[in-house]
Design a protein around this motif. Structure first.
Motif, short mmCIF file in Angstrom:
data_model
loop_
_atom_site.label_atom_id
_atom_site.label_comp_id
_atom_site.label_asym_id
_atom_site.label_seq_id
_atom_site.Cartn_x
_atom_site.Cartn_y
_atom_site.Cartn_z
N PHE A 128 0.85 -1.18 0.00
CA PHE A 128 0.00 0.00 0.00
C PHE A 128 0.89 1.23 0.00
CE2 PHE A 128 -3.03 2.72 2.76
CZ PHE A 128 -3.52 3.38 1.64
N VAL A 129 0.87 1.97 -1.10
CA VAL A 129 1.63 3.21 -1.22
C VAL A 129 0.70 4.30 -0.69
CG1 VAL A 129 2.89 4.73 -2.78
CG2 VAL A 129 2.86 2.25 -3.20
N ASP A 130 0.89 4.59 0.58
CA ASP A 130 -0.01 5.46 1.32
C ASP A 130 0.44 6.91 1.23
OD1 ASP A 130 -1.94 6.43 3.03
OD2 ASP A 130 -1.06 5.56 4.84
N CYS A 131 -0.46 7.73 0.72
CA CYS A 131 -0.20 9.16 0.64
C CYS A 131 -1.55 9.86 0.69
CB CYS A 131 0.53 9.49 -0.66
SG CYS A 131 1.08 11.20 -0.79
N PRO A 132 -1.75 10.79 1.61
CA PRO A 132 -3.04 11.47 1.71
C PRO A 132 -3.41 12.16 0.39
CG PRO A 132 -1.67 12.00 3.60
CD PRO A 132 -0.80 11.27 2.62
N ILE A 133 -4.69 12.16 0.09
CA ILE A 133 -5.15 12.75 -1.17
C ILE A 133 -4.76 14.22 -1.27
CG2 ILE A 133 -7.48 13.32 -0.36
CD1 ILE A 133 -8.43 12.44 -3.23
N THR A 134 -4.71 14.92 -0.13
CA THR A 134 -4.33 16.34 -0.18
C THR A 134 -2.92 16.51 -0.72
OG1 THR A 134 -3.67 16.21 2.16
CG2 THR A 134 -5.89 17.05 1.69
N ILE A 135 -2.02 15.61 -0.35
CA ILE A 135 -0.64 15.68 -0.86
C ILE A 135 -0.59 15.23 -2.32
CG2 ILE A 135 1.69 14.72 -0.59
CD1 ILE A 135 1.16 14.68 2.45
N CYS A 136 -1.34 14.17 -2.66
CA CYS A 136 -1.40 13.72 -4.05
C CYS A 136 -1.90 14.84 -4.96
CB CYS A 136 -2.32 12.50 -4.19
SG CYS A 136 -1.71 11.01 -3.37
N GLU A 137 -2.92 15.56 -4.48
CA GLU A 137 -3.46 16.67 -5.28
C GLU A 137 -2.47 17.81 -5.41
OE1 GLU A 137 -7.69 17.85 -5.53
OE2 GLU A 137 -7.91 16.65 -3.71
N LYS A 138 -1.71 18.08 -4.36
CA LYS A 138 -0.70 19.15 -4.44
C LYS A 138 0.39 18.79 -5.43
CE LYS A 138 -1.26 21.11 0.16
NZ LYS A 138 -0.71 21.20 1.51
N LYS A 139 0.82 17.52 -5.41
CA LYS A 139 1.85 17.07 -6.36
C LYS A 139 1.27 17.04 -7.77
CE LYS A 139 3.16 13.10 -4.78
NZ LYS A 139 3.84 11.88 -4.39
N ASP A 140 0.17 16.34 -7.96
CA ASP A 140 -0.58 16.22 -9.21
C ASP A 140 0.31 16.33 -10.45
OD1 ASP A 140 -2.85 15.80 -10.73
OD2 ASP A 140 -3.62 17.83 -10.52
N PRO A 141 1.28 15.42 -10.61
CA PRO A 141 2.28 15.56 -11.68
C PRO A 141 1.69 15.55 -13.09
CG PRO A 141 2.39 13.38 -10.66
CD PRO A 141 1.45 14.20 -9.84
N LYS A 142 0.53 14.95 -13.26
CA LYS A 142 -0.07 14.86 -14.60
C LYS A 142 -1.26 15.81 -14.75
CE LYS A 142 1.12 10.05 -14.29
NZ LYS A 142 0.56 8.79 -13.88
N GLY A 143 -1.58 16.55 -13.71
CA GLY A 143 -2.71 17.47 -13.77
C GLY A 143 -4.06 16.79 -13.75
N LEU A 144 -4.10 15.54 -13.34
CA LEU A 144 -5.34 14.77 -13.39
C LEU A 144 -6.36 15.19 -12.33
CD1 LEU A 144 -3.81 11.24 -14.07
CD2 LEU A 144 -4.80 12.85 -15.71
N TYR A 145 -5.88 15.51 -11.14
CA TYR A 145 -6.82 15.95 -10.10
C TYR A 145 -7.49 17.25 -10.50
CZ TYR A 145 -5.27 12.37 -6.82
OH TYR A 145 -5.01 11.17 -6.21
N ARG A 146 -6.72 18.19 -11.06
CA ARG A 146 -7.31 19.44 -11.52
C ARG A 146 -8.38 19.18 -12.57
NH1 ARG A 146 -2.06 20.71 -10.84
NH2 ARG A 146 -1.48 20.47 -13.02
N LYS A 147 -8.08 18.28 -13.52
CA LYS A 147 -9.06 17.95 -14.56
C LYS A 147 -10.29 17.29 -13.96
CE LYS A 147 -5.75 17.55 -18.33
NZ LYS A 147 -5.12 16.65 -19.29
N ALA A 148 -10.09 16.40 -13.00
CA ALA A 148 -11.22 15.73 -12.36
C ALA A 148 -12.08 16.72 -11.58
CB ALA A 148 -10.71 14.62 -11.43
N ARG A 149 -11.45 17.63 -10.88
CA ARG A 149 -12.20 18.65 -10.11
C ARG A 149 -13.01 19.55 -11.04
NH1 ARG A 149 -12.64 17.27 -4.83
NH2 ARG A 149 -10.65 16.79 -3.91
N ARG A 150 -12.50 19.77 -12.27
CA ARG A 150 -13.23 20.60 -13.25
C ARG A 150 -14.26 19.79 -14.03
NH1 ARG A 150 -7.77 22.95 -14.68
NH2 ARG A 150 -7.83 21.49 -16.41
#
Length: 189
Positions: A128-150
């Motif tokens: 389990f590669v555990d990382c809080p979603i808040t940190i994953c969203e801050k890193k967002d190397p591919k911009g996927l979270y931003r696209k999902a939020r939009r």
């Protein structure tokens, strides 16, 4: 399954390949949210295994989408099929005598267990590669979270599709706390 389809036994067994390679084969199944560091850790682990003379390979979710999983979307049925396919391919790699690292979100417990059931006891190591979603969203190397939020990406894990974390991983790596070097050493141990 059709009755006329019969498994053709290999002339060389997995055990013989393991003996030639001087190491056991199996799968390191990395699971976690997008941006948690699964691919980074799996590839760093692969490089370390290579240094040690271990035959290994990484099956990465993004890379597999270009071929084997091409055309499959993010809906539940497609996600289930993706993980089923990866479990079967990982089993073939293990049969070939290699350690295969899989870097897939694999958001559902039942799918991970279905993959585990393809392997003998001790050959499937769920990490389990555990990382809080808040940190994953801050890193967002591919911009996927931003696209999902939009709303540009639907059924995105952690946003509008669930991630069911493993209840019994062999190992949990908190990638937000450890360097990649330390994380590799924890997996290797």
């Amino acid at each position: 399954m059709d009755n006329h389809i019969v498994w053709h036994r290999s002339a060389i067994t997995r055990e013989e390949r393991n003996q030639l390679n001087r190491h056991k084969s199996g799968v390191l199944w990395f699971t976690g949210l997008s941006g948690s560091g699964k691919s980074t850790l799996a590839n760093a682990m692969d490089a370390r295994l290579y240094e040690l003379g271990v035959r290994s390979y990484v099956l990465d979710g993004d890379n597999i989408r270009h071929g084997l999983n091409k055309g499959l979307g993010f809906g539940i049925e497609d996600r289930i099929e993706k993980i089923r396919r990866i479990g079967e391919v990982a089993k073939l790699f293990a049969d070939s005598g290699q350690i295969v690292s899989t870097a897939f979100i694999s958001p559902f417990r039942d799918d991970r267990e279905q993959a585990r059931n393809l392997f003998r006891e001790g050959e499937f190591i769920k990490i389990f590669v555990d990382c809080p979603i808040t940190i994953c969203e801050k890193k967002d190397p591919k911009g996927l979270y931003r696209k999902a939020r939009r709303g540009e990406i639907r059924d995105f894990t952690g946003i509008d599709s669930p991630y069911k974390g493993p209840s019994n991983p062999e190992l949990t790596i908190e990638t937000y706390r450890y360097s990649i070097h330390k994380a590799v050493e924890l997996v290797l141990a």
